[in-house]
Design a protein around this motif. Structure first.
Motif, PDB file in Angstrom:
ATOM      1  N   TYR A   1     -65.503   3.245  53.907  1.00 33.36           N
ATOM      2  CA  TYR A   1     -65.304   1.894  52.969  1.00 33.36           C
ATOM      3  C   TYR A   1     -66.527   0.893  52.851  1.00 33.36           C
ATOM      4  CZ  TYR A   1     -60.804   3.786  52.636  1.00 33.36           C
ATOM      5  OH  TYR A   1     -59.806   4.849  52.317  1.00 33.36           O
TER       6      TYR A   1
ATOM      7  N   PHE B   1     -56.742  -3.671  59.360  1.00 33.54           N
ATOM      8  CA  PHE B   1     -56.717  -3.318  60.965  1.00 33.54           C
ATOM      9  C   PHE B   1     -57.085  -4.197  61.307  1.00 33.54           C
ATOM     10  CE2 PHE B   1     -52.038  -1.954  60.728  1.00 33.54           C
ATOM     11  CZ  PHE B   1     -51.293  -2.089  61.116  1.00 33.54           C
ATOM     12  N   SER B   2     -58.509  -3.784  60.236  1.00 36.62           N
ATOM     13  CA  SER B   2     -60.248  -3.709  61.037  1.00 36.62           C
ATOM     14  C   SER B   2     -60.057  -5.782  61.206  1.00 36.62           C
ATOM     15  CB  SER B   2     -61.840  -3.531  60.140  1.00 36.62           C
ATOM     16  OG  SER B   2     -60.931  -2.131  59.598  1.00 36.62           O
TER      17      SER B   2
ATOM     18  N   PRO C   1     -59.387   2.346  62.085  1.00 33.17           N
ATOM     19  CA  PRO C   1     -59.426   1.842  60.986  1.00 33.17           C
ATOM     20  C   PRO C   1     -60.837   1.113  60.895  1.00 33.17           C
ATOM     21  CG  PRO C   1     -56.979   0.996  61.164  1.00 33.17           C
ATOM     22  CD  PRO C   1     -58.101   1.820  62.426  1.00 33.17           C
ATOM     23  N   VAL C   2     -61.384   0.522  61.905  1.00 27.68           N
ATOM     24  CA  VAL C   2     -62.917   0.063  62.180  1.00 27.68           C
ATOM     25  C   VAL C   2     -63.742   0.818  61.394  1.00 27.68           C
ATOM     26  CG1 VAL C   2     -64.186  -1.469  63.916  1.00 27.68           C
ATOM     27  CG2 VAL C   2     -61.957  -1.946  63.613  1.00 27.68           C
TER      28      VAL C   2
ATOM     29  N   SER D   1     -54.380  17.160  45.544  1.00 32.22           N
ATOM     30  CA  SER D   1     -53.231  17.083  45.957  1.00 32.22           C
ATOM     31  C   SER D   1     -52.122  17.729  44.646  1.00 32.22           C
ATOM     32  CB  SER D   1     -52.733  15.199  46.039  1.00 32.22           C
ATOM     33  OG  SER D   1     -52.737  15.008  46.671  1.00 32.22           O
ATOM     34  N   ILE D   2     -53.165  19.067  44.650  1.00 31.69           N
ATOM     35  CA  ILE D   2     -51.922  19.662  42.830  1.00 31.69           C
ATOM     36  C   ILE D   2     -51.617  20.790  44.065  1.00 31.69           C
ATOM     37  CG2 ILE D   2     -52.226  21.113  41.628  1.00 31.69           C
ATOM     38  CD1 ILE D   2     -54.742  18.937  40.472  1.00 31.69           C
TER      39      ILE D   2
ATOM     40  N   LEU E   1     -57.458  -7.321  61.910  1.00 28.15           N
ATOM     41  CA  LEU E   1     -57.209  -8.201  63.091  1.00 28.15           C
ATOM     42  C   LEU E   1     -58.054  -7.397  64.759  1.00 28.15           C
ATOM     43  CD1 LEU E   1     -53.437  -6.548  62.417  1.00 28.15           C
ATOM     44  CD2 LEU E   1     -54.374  -8.941  62.267  1.00 28.15           C
TER      45      LEU E   1
ATOM     46  N   LYS F   1     -48.696  21.854  38.021  1.00 29.55           N
ATOM     47  CA  LYS F   1     -48.851  20.866  38.437  1.00 29.55           C
ATOM     48  C   LYS F   1     -48.766  19.486  39.370  1.00 29.55           C
ATOM     49  CE  LYS F   1     -44.705  19.041  35.735  1.00 29.55           C
ATOM     50  NZ  LYS F   1     -43.704  18.408  35.187  1.00 29.55           N
ATOM     51  N   SER F   2     -49.436  18.694  39.209  1.00 30.96           N
ATOM     52  CA  SER F   2     -49.906  17.733  40.141  1.00 30.96           C
ATOM     53  C   SER F   2     -48.690  17.275  41.017  1.00 30.96           C
ATOM     54  CB  SER F   2     -50.681  16.675  39.471  1.00 30.96           C
ATOM     55  OG  SER F   2     -50.574  15.575  40.229  1.00 30.96           O
ATOM     56  N   ASN F   3     -48.408  17.308  42.465  1.00 30.63           N
ATOM     57  CA  ASN F   3     -46.933  16.591  42.645  1.00 30.63           C
ATOM     58  C   ASN F   3     -46.932  15.614  42.597  1.00 30.63           C
ATOM     59  OD1 ASN F   3     -49.128  16.983  44.272  1.00 30.63           O
ATOM     60  ND2 ASN F   3     -47.628  17.580  46.277  1.00 30.63           N
ATOM     61  N   LEU F   4     -48.624  14.794  42.737  1.00 35.68           N
ATOM     62  CA  LEU F   4     -48.291  13.572  42.641  1.00 35.68           C
ATOM     63  C   LEU F   4     -48.814  12.689  41.340  1.00 35.68           C
ATOM     64  CD1 LEU F   4     -49.559  12.895  46.499  1.00 35.68           C
ATOM     65  CD2 LEU F   4     -47.778  12.394  45.517  1.00 35.68           C
TER      66      LEU F   4
ATOM     67  N   ARG G   1     -51.286   7.865  43.231  1.00 31.48           N
ATOM     68  CA  ARG G   1     -52.245   8.592  44.443  1.00 31.48           C
ATOM     69  C   ARG G   1     -52.909   7.079  44.159  1.00 31.48           C
ATOM     70  NH1 ARG G   1     -55.044  13.233  41.518  1.00 31.48           N
ATOM     71  NH2 ARG G   1     -56.536  13.208  43.087  1.00 31.48           N
ATOM     72  N   PHE G   2     -53.281   6.799  43.090  1.00 33.30           N
ATOM     73  CA  PHE G   2     -53.886   5.732  43.212  1.00 33.30           C
ATOM     74  C   PHE G   2     -53.230   4.217  44.327  1.00 33.30           C
ATOM     75  CE2 PHE G   2     -57.401   6.976  40.415  1.00 33.30           C
ATOM     76  CZ  PHE G   2     -58.617   5.887  40.308  1.00 33.30           C
TER      77      PHE G   2
ATOM     78  N   VAL H   1     -56.488  -0.617  56.062  1.00 29.85           N
ATOM     79  CA  VAL H   1     -57.834  -0.461  56.844  1.00 29.85           C
ATOM     80  C   VAL H   1     -58.673  -1.781  56.769  1.00 29.85           C
ATOM     81  CG1 VAL H   1     -59.850   0.122  56.847  1.00 29.85           C
ATOM     82  CG2 VAL H   1     -58.374   2.282  56.573  1.00 29.85           C
ATOM     83  N   CYS H   2     -58.363  -2.928  55.725  1.00 29.28           N
ATOM     84  CA  CYS H   2     -59.085  -3.837  55.664  1.00 29.28           C
ATOM     85  C   CYS H   2     -58.089  -4.709  56.766  1.00 29.28           C
ATOM     86  CB  CYS H   2     -58.839  -4.569  54.813  1.00 29.28           C
ATOM     87  SG  CYS H   2     -60.318  -3.196  53.358  1.00 29.28           S
TER      88      CYS H   2
ATOM     89  N   ILE I   1     -54.029   2.279  50.999  1.00 31.26           N
ATOM     90  CA  ILE I   1     -54.555   2.598  52.799  1.00 31.26           C
ATOM     91  C   ILE I   1     -56.041   1.889  52.681  1.00 31.26           C
ATOM     92  CG2 ILE I   1     -55.819   4.426  53.725  1.00 31.26           C
ATOM     93  CD1 ILE I   1     -53.745   5.987  52.895  1.00 31.26           C
ATOM     94  N   PHE I   2     -56.400   1.308  51.798  1.00 23.93           N
ATOM     95  CA  PHE I   2     -57.711   0.950  52.076  1.00 23.93           C
ATOM     96  C   PHE I   2     -57.018  -0.758  52.010  1.00 23.93           C
ATOM     97  CE2 PHE I   2     -60.561  -2.791  50.124  1.00 23.93           C
ATOM     98  CZ  PHE I   2     -61.487  -2.422  50.254  1.00 23.93           C
TER      99      PHE I   2
ATOM    100  N   ILE J   1     -51.410  10.505  39.035  1.00 25.81           N
ATOM    101  CA  ILE J   1     -52.588   9.630  39.082  1.00 25.81           C
ATOM    102  C   ILE J   1     -52.223   8.029  39.177  1.00 25.81           C
ATOM    103  CG2 ILE J   1     -54.747   8.625  38.053  1.00 25.81           C
ATOM    104  CD1 ILE J   1     -55.048  11.077  36.751  1.00 25.81           C
TER     105      ILE J   1
ATOM    106  N   TRP K   1     -59.168   8.242  49.329  1.00 20.35           N
ATOM    107  CA  TRP K   1     -58.313   8.960  51.000  1.00 20.35           C
ATOM    108  C   TRP K   1     -58.235   9.488  50.900  1.00 20.35           C
ATOM    109  CZ3 TRP K   1     -56.930   8.002  55.142  1.00 20.35           C
ATOM    110  CH2 TRP K   1     -55.723   8.322  55.924  1.00 20.35           C
TER     111      TRP K   1
ATOM    112  N   ASP L   1     -54.072   5.532  47.676  1.00 20.54           N
ATOM    113  CA  ASP L   1     -55.368   5.250  47.676  1.00 20.54           C
ATOM    114  C   ASP L   1     -55.510   3.754  48.088  1.00 20.54           C
ATOM    115  OD1 ASP L   1     -58.188   5.612  48.048  1.00 20.54           O
ATOM    116  OD2 ASP L   1     -58.125   4.707  46.358  1.00 20.54           O
TER     117      ASP L   1
ATOM    118  N   PHE M   1     -63.094   1.686  58.110  1.00 20.21           N
ATOM    119  CA  PHE M   1     -64.378   0.660  57.937  1.00 20.21           C
ATOM    120  C   PHE M   1     -65.396   0.145  57.587  1.00 20.21           C
ATOM    121  CE2 PHE M   1     -65.602  -3.696  57.386  1.00 20.21           C
ATOM    122  CZ  PHE M   1     -64.857  -4.414  56.150  1.00 20.21           C
TER     123      PHE M   1
END
Lengths: 284, 289, 255
Positions: free
Chosen positions: A93, B24-25, A85-86, C116-117, B27, B2-5, B10-11, B21-22, B17-18, B7, A184, B14, A89
């Motif tokens: 990001y 754990f960073s 993550p760092v 992801s399609i 931390l 077809k998109s299996n996910l 997916r968002f 990441v923030c 995970i953002f 939008i 991602w 996304d 980051f």
């Protein structure tokens, strides 16, 4: 000053490094010879006894090799969820922004803290926590040492990984975005494959750091000369047995400790070499 | 097709995970704060004039103070002076040697021998510090039949060398080639070019490299344990055991009566090391502009 | 200007990097469907900035702001989800950018994988063949589909990137000086391709090559210092420019 003399001076100073390295190998090999000769090279490696009672002397490196591998592996395991993550980051990001430079400075400073202070912190702050959580009765264990070791190697893994992520050209990145993916999806499906070998090599170098770390491990591992039975049991690493016993050792015991140093030297040299070669081949 | 996910999913992924990441960073920055905080809070109360001017107390004095319930007397002056002496000697040898060696590698970067030296420099840099201690013990302590400040200095010197070589080499390598060409066009020979043009222009990078090297070795304990050994009074001679701040911390750690002194010594060491680190970072940034 | 079948419309579109400097100032124009439109102008005139805004590229950078409207089929894309917008509007960049870890085939399909399609084997093969044929690259690469995209020549790489964008069947293809890194023969090849492609996709191309604009585009826009100076049928603009600045640029008196 003549060009020739200058060249000769430069050349002579450059000789110092091969001399030191050659000297290290020579000194370690000659002083370890007694132990290898007495116990046999293979037997020394695999023996699990460490007994310095006079008359029953028996030395083997296995408990310490296993102790080193366990602490290093665990440290790596604990380090990844933070260093990755760092790296993302700082490298993606928040690339180029103030907050990223602050975080990378903070993480870099972790690399500057002397290992003896990590040991103190682990001993006086982390160890009581381990005891109160009933993980290990005396608090010193392979786990305790690995946790602090993990913090120590985060900066090495994170800063190099983020360099590799930063190296991905902007237009490749924009092309990926122009196809309509989330950040991602792009990191996961494009960045990791592209920067993967570079990120991997940064972890190899972090392993190289963890293998030889001495004071922290010595202060936290519990110092028992037997193969650890679990991650919460005490043990010794190659570096910590040396730090513990070198001062009082002589004769066969001293030679055995130097033999362990030789093994440690070879392992770190190989790991570092693999890491450096991988880095060279992962430049984009 | 077809998109299996969808939008939204997916968002959501996304974003999650953002956030991870923030979190754990952030931390990851806690250990630094925790360590600095603990060392500062526990150490600052021990700071006084005598802490820096008196050597560590003898065992007798400690016992007496414990018996009478008084604070442990004494300070870390012997460690500070020992560290400075060894650092001075190590730097006096490692800095010129390292710069010249780095210059050699940068100057002959295509040659086999220079590549070999460069590789060995990496090897030496990666060598665990405890092994450097053993080597110096074998090389210096055994022939001299005594632990000494000299042996400690040599151990630190061996640790500094690869760091200085690397920073010199890297700084020289990124100097614009126009600098070299302009010098050669003016008829300067290689020696003059290196000493009067290249090395001075690389000063910034080399200097920050030296600062980092010093901050790295000043906190080293393992290589000093088998070389300088330690000494409980202020000593200036090179052929006898000498103390150092990290060695004192190790002694305090092992002596239950002296653990009171541990945090003051740690705070001193940590302040010194981190100041050097920050300074070199600041200078690097400033000189890059 | 004559009545056209509009697909994309700029309505007082502004792009600014900071509060003070505006890179694009109040551009209002309508782009005709299934045709090629060129945006010309000296470097720094804001033409690339305007083009990138259509793909919402500015959303990657926190300091860039776009104001006004950009309408795709009457809907303002600035308030739409960037992923939906980019699925409908493809983009090709100045330097060919095949993804270095992917084979030619994977590059073509990367729009689907990144989004992801999932496709089955037959769909994949069909898409790869069709798309490569549409950029007339199929004959050249059909035997090396599993080789890395970076092994191709510059012109081939750029056609691969066009194919990669077309695979998602976008309505609009944005091109940011797509031939400036290529040799004249490869350039000619791409120009022919674009003329061929316009029946399926609307093309908006930024170019600093006046000849190129004249050869391929139906409409041309001339920008200068962030302003849209003139927008007309290419033919009219080249034969009878209405603004002095356009005239100066077309006659080579301006960068």
């Amino acid at each position: 000053m003549g060009d020739k003399i200058f060249k000769i001076i430069l050349f002579i100073t450059a000789l110092i490094i091969p001399l030191i390295c050659g000297g290290i190998v020579y000194a370690l090999v000659t002083d370890a010879y007694q132990a290898f000769d007495y116990f046999g090279f293979f037997n020394f490696l695999t023996s699990t006894d460490w007994n310095y009672t006079e008359g029953q002397e028996q030395y083997g490196a296995m408990p310490f090799i296993i102790g080193t591998l366990m602490t290093t592996f665990l440290a790596l395991l604990f380090c990844i969820p933070f260093s990755l993550p760092v790296a993302l980051f700082c490298g993606e990001y928040f690339k180029g922004r103030k907050i990223a430079s602050i975080l990378s400075t903070v993480v870099d400073l972790l690399a500057g803290i002397p290992s003896i202070i990590y040991g103190l912190w682990g001993f006086f702050s982390l160890r009581p926590l381990i005891i109160s959580l009933n993980i290990s009765p005396q608090g010193s264990s392979i786990l305790t040492a690995s946790l602090v070791l993990a913090i120590m190697i985060v900066p090495y893994a994170a800063s190099l990984s983020s360099e590799f992520i930063k190296m991905i050209p902007d237009d490749i990145k924009e092309s990926a975005y122009s196809l309509g993916a989330t950040r991602w999806e792009i990191i996961h499906k494009l960045f990791f494959p592209i920067a993967g070998s570079g990120i991997f090599s940064s972890y190899i170098l972090a392993i190289g750091r963890a293998l030889g770390e001495t004071m922290t491990v010595t202060m936290l591992i519990g110092n028992t000369n037997a193969i650890p039975t679990s991650i919460t049991s005490t043990g010794n690493s190659m570096a910590s047995i040396i730090a513990n016993q070198f001062g009082e050792a002589d004769g066969l015991r001293l030679s055995s400790l130097i033999a362990i140093a030789l093994i440690l030297f070879l392992i770190t040299a190989i790991i570092n070499m693999i890491g450096k070669i991988m880095i060279k081949h992962s430049r984009i | 097709m077809k998109s299996n996910l969808n939008i939204k999913q997916r968002f959501f992924k996304d974003r999650s995970i953002f956030v991870i990441v923030c979190v754990f960073s952030l931390l990851s920055s806690i250990p630094l704060i925790a360590i600095l905080g603990e060392v500062f809070v526990k150490g600052i109360s021990q700071f006084s004039l005598s802490f820096f001017t008196l050597p560590t107390p003898t065992a007798y004095k400690v016992l007496k103070a414990v018996e009478q319930g008084l604070p442990i007397p004494g300070g870390i002056a012997n460690g500070i002076i020992g560290s400075m002496i060894m650092l001075l000697i190590a730097s006096a040898v490692a800095i010129p040697l390292g710069i010249l060696c780095g210059a050699y590698i940068a100057d002959n970067s295509k040659q086999r021998f220079a590549k070999f030296v460069s590789y060995l420099t990496d090897l030496l840099q990666g060598t665990p510090s405890v092994i450097i201690g053993i080597i110096t013990y074998i090389w210096i302590v055994i022939p001299m039949k005594t632990y000494s400040a000299l042996a400690g200095s040599i151990a630190l010197c061996i640790m500094m060398l690869p760091l200085i070589i690397r920073s010199t080499e890297e700084t020289l390598r990124i100097l614009p080639s126009s600098l070299k060409e302009a010098g050669l066009a003016l008829g300067a020979n290689k020696a003059k070019l290196m000493l009067k043009v290249q090395l001075p222009s690389a000063f910034g990078g080399i200097f920050t490299g030296i600062l980092l090297a010093i901050s790295r070795v000043i906190g080293e304990t393992a290589p000093l344990m088998f070389t300088a050994l330690g000494c409980s009074f202020i000593r200036l001679s090179l052929d006898k055991p000498i103390s150092a701040v990290p060695l004192l911390i190790w002694e305090f750690f092992n002596d239950p009566y002296q653990q009171e002194l541990i945090w003051g010594a740690s705070l001193f060491l940590l302040t010194f090391v981190l100041t050097l680190n920050l300074l070199s970072k600041y200078l690097t940034r400033k000189w890059k502009k | 200007m004559e009545k056209i079948n509009t697909i994309l419309e700029f309505n007082k579109t502004c792009v600014s990097y900071t509060q003070q400097t505006m890179a694009v100032k109040y551009v209002t124009a309508q782009i005709e469907k299934n045709s090629i439109t060129s945006i010309m102008g000296p470097s720094g005139c804001g033409k690339s900035t305007l083009l990138r805004a259509v793909n919402l590229m500015h959303k990657l950078y926190p300091n860039i702001r776009v104001e006004g409207e950009i309408l795709l089929n009457g809907e303002n894309i600035l308030s739409m989800n960037p992923i939906e917008v980019r699925r409908n509007i493809g983009m090709v960049f100045q330097r060919p950018t095949p993804f270095p870890t992917m084979s030619i085939k994977e590059n073509i399909l990367s729009g689907f994988t990144l989004n992801s399609i999932r496709l089955d084997k037959y769909q994949k093969e069909e898409i790869v063949e069709q798309t490569l044929k549409s950029v007339s690259l199929w004959e050249e690469v059909k035997d090396v589909l599993n080789k890395k995209g970076t092994f191709l020549s510059g012109g081939q790489q750029q056609r691969l990137c066009i194919a990669r964008a077309l695979a998602l069947k976008p309505q609009i293809l944005l091109m940011d000086e797509p031939t400036s890194a290529l040799d004249p023969i490869a350039t000619k090849h791409i120009e022919d391709l674009l003329i061929e492609l316009q029946k399926d996709v609307t093309i908006l191309i930024v170019t600093h090559n006046m000849g190129q604009a004249k050869r391929i585009s139906k409409h041309s826009m001339f920008m200068y210092l962030g302003e849209m100076v003139e927008y007309d049928l290419t033919e009219n603009m080249f034969t009878n420019p209405k603004d002095e600045r356009t005239k100066a640029y077309l006659t080579g008196q301006m960068g």
